[in-house]
Motif scaffolding. Structure first.
Motif, short mmCIF file in Angstrom:
data_model
loop_
_atom_site.label_atom_id
_atom_site.label_comp_id
_atom_site.label_asym_id
_atom_site.label_seq_id
_atom_site.Cartn_x
_atom_site.Cartn_y
_atom_site.Cartn_z
N ILE A 26 -5.01 0.71 5.47
CA ILE A 26 -3.83 1.49 5.84
C ILE A 26 -3.29 0.94 7.15
N ASP A 27 -2.03 0.62 7.12
CA ASP A 27 -1.36 -0.01 8.24
C ASP A 27 -0.29 0.97 8.74
N SER A 28 0.94 0.83 8.27
CA SER A 28 2.00 1.77 8.66
C SER A 28 1.73 3.17 8.10
N GLY A 29 1.03 3.24 6.98
CA GLY A 29 0.78 4.51 6.29
C GLY A 29 1.83 4.81 5.23
N ARG A 30 2.85 3.96 5.13
CA ARG A 30 3.95 4.25 4.21
C ARG A 30 3.53 4.23 2.74
N THR A 31 2.72 3.23 2.38
CA THR A 31 2.33 3.10 0.97
C THR A 31 1.60 4.35 0.50
N LEU A 32 0.58 4.76 1.25
CA LEU A 32 -0.22 5.89 0.78
C LEU A 32 0.51 7.21 0.89
N SER A 33 1.30 7.41 1.93
CA SER A 33 1.97 8.71 2.00
C SER A 33 2.99 8.84 0.86
N TYR A 34 3.62 7.72 0.51
CA TYR A 34 4.54 7.74 -0.63
C TYR A 34 3.78 8.03 -1.93
N LEU A 35 2.67 7.33 -2.13
CA LEU A 35 1.94 7.47 -3.40
C LEU A 35 1.33 8.85 -3.59
N VAL A 36 0.86 9.44 -2.50
CA VAL A 36 0.29 10.79 -2.61
C VAL A 36 1.36 11.76 -3.11
N ASP A 37 2.54 11.71 -2.50
CA ASP A 37 3.64 12.59 -2.93
C ASP A 37 4.04 12.30 -4.38
N TYR A 38 4.13 11.01 -4.70
CA TYR A 38 4.54 10.59 -6.04
C TYR A 38 3.59 11.14 -7.11
N LEU A 39 2.29 11.02 -6.86
CA LEU A 39 1.31 11.43 -7.87
C LEU A 39 1.19 12.95 -7.96
N LYS A 40 1.46 13.63 -6.85
CA LYS A 40 1.51 15.10 -6.92
C LYS A 40 2.71 15.54 -7.75
N LEU A 41 3.85 14.86 -7.53
CA LEU A 41 5.04 15.17 -8.33
C LEU A 41 4.82 14.91 -9.81
N LYS A 42 3.99 13.91 -10.11
CA LYS A 42 3.66 13.59 -11.51
C LYS A 42 2.73 14.64 -12.12
#
Ligand code: IMP
Ligand code: MG
Length: 183
Positions: A106-122
């Motif tokens: 984890i670097d900027s944190g953008r990838t994981l924060s996006y994916l967590v929201d995306y998968l919750k929405l799914k």
């Protein structure tokens, strides 16, 4: 024989040290998900997580499924970085599935924060994250993983799945690249 070892300034984490930590994380995941009757899905983010995923899945004793997504981030390092999904997770129904996203770093944190929201929405029942490495100094969005292998300083690292220009992924340790290689 061609070798990449000369490009490494120093080894940050040995294979032995990494294996020891992954065994501990496996045990933590086992106890966290014990006694659930949901499906637990280890969801690796290609390609950097593959080596960590291979080790982690052998170190959890609860039944798990595995799957992969592939994402790319454009403009990382800027405030305009956005995430593109190159390979999605295709499942009819995630309402009975507890997802653990498996990341290399984890670097900027953008990838994981996006994916967590995306998968919750799914519709996933829950979404947790595990990362082998964390560079908190580089964070651009507020994000805290649920399980972390090692917190590391702000240096560019390769090996154990992590690349520079698609190279060094197969090195069996985490090493710091000589600055002259990328500058
Ligand atoms: P972020 O947290 O959204 O900035 O994205 C993290 C991604 O950046 C990781 O999955 C890696 O692909 C890449 N990355 C960040 N730092 C390093 C590094 O030191 N070595 C190799 N890849 C890195
Ligand atoms: Mg990556």
């Amino acid at each position: 024989m061609k070798t990449l070892i000369n490009d490494i300034d120093h080894i940050l984490l040995s294979e032995e040290k990494i294996h020891g930590r992954i065994a501990e994380i496996g045990a933590e995941i086992d106890s966290y998900y014990a006694d659930r009757d949901t499906r637990v899905l280890l969801l690796g983010i290609l390609k950097g997580s593959v080596v960590f995923m291979g080790d982690l899945m052998k170190n959890v004793k609860i039944p798990v499924e595995i799957d992969f997504m592939k994402v790319s981030s454009y403009g990382s390092g800027t405030t305009h970085g956005s995430i593109n999904i190159l390979l999605d997770l295709y499942r009819k129904d995630l309402s009975n599935t507890d997802i653990i996203i498996v990341e290399d770093i984890i670097d900027s944190g953008r990838t994981l924060s996006y994916l967590v929201d995306y998968l919750k929405l799914k519709g996933a029942n829950s979404v947790k994250t595990v990362t082998l490495l964390d560079k908190p100094d580089r964070r651009e969005v507020d994000f805290k993983p649920d399980w972390t292998g090692f917190v590391i300083p702000n240096e560019f690292v390769v090996g154990y799945g992590l690349d520079y220009d698609e190279k060094y992924r197969a090195l069996p340790f985490i090493g710091v690249l000589k600055p002259e290689i990328y500058s």
